[in-house]
Design a protein around this motif. Structure first.
Motif, short mmCIF file in Angstrom:
data_model
loop_
_atom_site.label_atom_id
_atom_site.label_comp_id
_atom_site.label_asym_id
_atom_site.label_seq_id
_atom_site.Cartn_x
_atom_site.Cartn_y
_atom_site.Cartn_z
N THR A 158 0.80 -1.22 0.00
CA THR A 158 0.00 0.00 0.00
C THR A 158 0.83 1.27 0.00
N TRP A 209 -7.14 -4.62 0.51
CA TRP A 209 -8.60 -4.58 0.61
C TRP A 209 -9.07 -3.32 1.34
N GLN A 215 -8.49 -0.25 -0.94
CA GLN A 215 -9.43 -0.16 -2.06
C GLN A 215 -10.86 0.12 -1.58
#
Length: 408
Positions: free
Chosen positions: A40, A164, A167
């Motif tokens: 990330t 996850w 996003q």
């Protein structure tokens, strides 16, 4: 005979103590927090306008700072005490992760990554040393195997969780979750209680500067770890590009299958290490690792990729905890901090070298498949080095017995 068995059972110290569980949980939380940021932070840096060089430095700067920190961390653990160094390292990690939220420039994030690497080097070296103090010597392989599962669980689910959350919500939400996990790791470390080894001042009086930073008894297992880490560095860095080259749509399957097999084999090989010794784990583990790399170089489908990952997972899951248990067994108790610093430094260096050296080979020959094929030579070298050391040790024992001396 029955009485002897009962006596041996009574002398077998428990592994799953409160201190063992608490330390393993602190390690799991720290690694999960760290693994959430691996995919990330580069994506966030790209959103800020960072170029390819800066994105690459996100990993490189972190690795360099942790590598430079580990030798000094090992020395501090042996001289200042385990708990103090651990708390300092975990606090640095927690504050740095929280601080990412307030940084909106690529240069500032890179500077923070350097500080984060210092905290990481202190924390992981400390946790590895604390767990080595806690695990009973006769169950060292088994204990290291179970302790290593916390790393594996984090590696398997942390990156996916981080992506996850990013996003679904945002990168700042990732930082909130990651900071919370790191803070929980700090809280867990406050509850670690165990009877720490007591050392005499004469034992801790290390004369040579190099011996203050590195543990000589750890050099052999660390050198073997270096060879395996170079191969692993080539996998984590280039597996996505190899998937594109080989036409494999879902290379994430490799990490899932690899982690699943590691979870299965680590407890089993740990018990084997305790009962039979390092050779019974290291040699088969190296053979499976070499086979997994070879199969990976020929993978052209999800099925063949999964087969390579399962084979590699058996080897990878066997070697790392066995080498760490062997490192601790070879070092004196008052040198465990330096031994762990040496061991983890080899791992960091190997992953960094794997990205650079194997990347250079792939660029020169124009094939990631051939690169993985050639990397099996490092595992062959692993077997040669370990075989030579095993033979030399056997010769030393033979001469000691012949002269009537007590074998060491």
């Amino acid at each position: 005979m029955k009485q002897t068995a009962n006596t041996a059972s009574a002398q077998r110290k428990p592994l799953w103590t409160k201190a063992f569980v608490t330390t393993s949980l602190a390690n799991l939380l720290l690694f999960f927090s760290f693994q959430m940021l691996i995919p990330t932070i580069p994506a966030y840096l790209s959103q800020l306008g960072g170029d390819e060089v800066q994105i690459g430095l996100v990993i490189g700067i972190f690795t360099i700072s942790s590598l430079l920190t580990r030798p000094f961390a090992g020395r501090a653990l042996d001289s200042l005490g385990r708990k103090h160094v651990l708390l300092v390292g975990l606090t640095i990690c927690t504050l740095t992760i929280a601080g990412y939220s307030f940084l909106a420039a690529a240069a500032l994030i890179l500077a923070a990554r350097f500080v984060h690497g210092i905290g990481w080097g202190l924390s992981t070296t400390s946790l590895g040393t604390v767990i080595a103090d806690i695990i009973p010597p006769e169950r060292r392989g088994e204990g290291m195997g179970y302790y290593g599962l916390s790393n594996t669980l984090a590696m398997a689910s942390g990156p996916l969780t981080g992506l996850w959350v990013m996003q679904t919500y945002s990168f700042h939400t990732v930082l909130i979750v990651s900071t919370g996990l790191a803070l929980l790791s700090v809280l867990c470390s406050l509850f670690i209680r165990y009877e720490r080894p007591q050392f005499r001042a004469a034992e801790q009086a290390v004369q040579r500067f190099t011996d203050r930073l590195w543990e000589r008894t750890a050099l052999l297992p660390s050198a073997l770890l270096l060879l395996t880490a170079i191969c692993y560095g080539g996998i984590v860095t280039f597996i996505t590009l190899y998937g594109q080259e080989a036409g494999i749509p879902n290379v994430g399957l490799f990490f899932l299958c690899n982690a699943s097999m590691v979870l299965i084999v680590r407890p089993l090989t740990g018990v084997l290490f305790d009962r039979k010794g390092p050779a019974w784990v290291l040699v088969p583990g190296a053979i499976f690792t070499c086979t997994g790399l070879w199969l990976l170089s020929y993978a052209h489908s999800n099925a063949s990729l999964a087969g390579a990952a399962l084979c590699y997972g058996i080897g990878f899951g066997s070697l790392q905890p066995a080498l760490q248990a062997w490192t601790i067994a070879r070092a004196a108790p008052y040198r465990r901090g330096a031994a762990n610093g040496t061991f983890f430094s080899a791992n960091d260096l190997g992953i960094g070298l794997g990205a650079m050296l194997l990347g250079g080979i792939a660029h020169a020959i124009g094939s990631y498949a051939v690169m993985y094929r050639l990397s099996t030579g490092l595992i062959v070298l692993f077997l040669v080095v370990y075989g030579c050391s095993f033979w030399l040790h056997a010769q030393k024992l033979s001469r000691a017995r012949a002269s009537g001396q007590k074998p060491r």
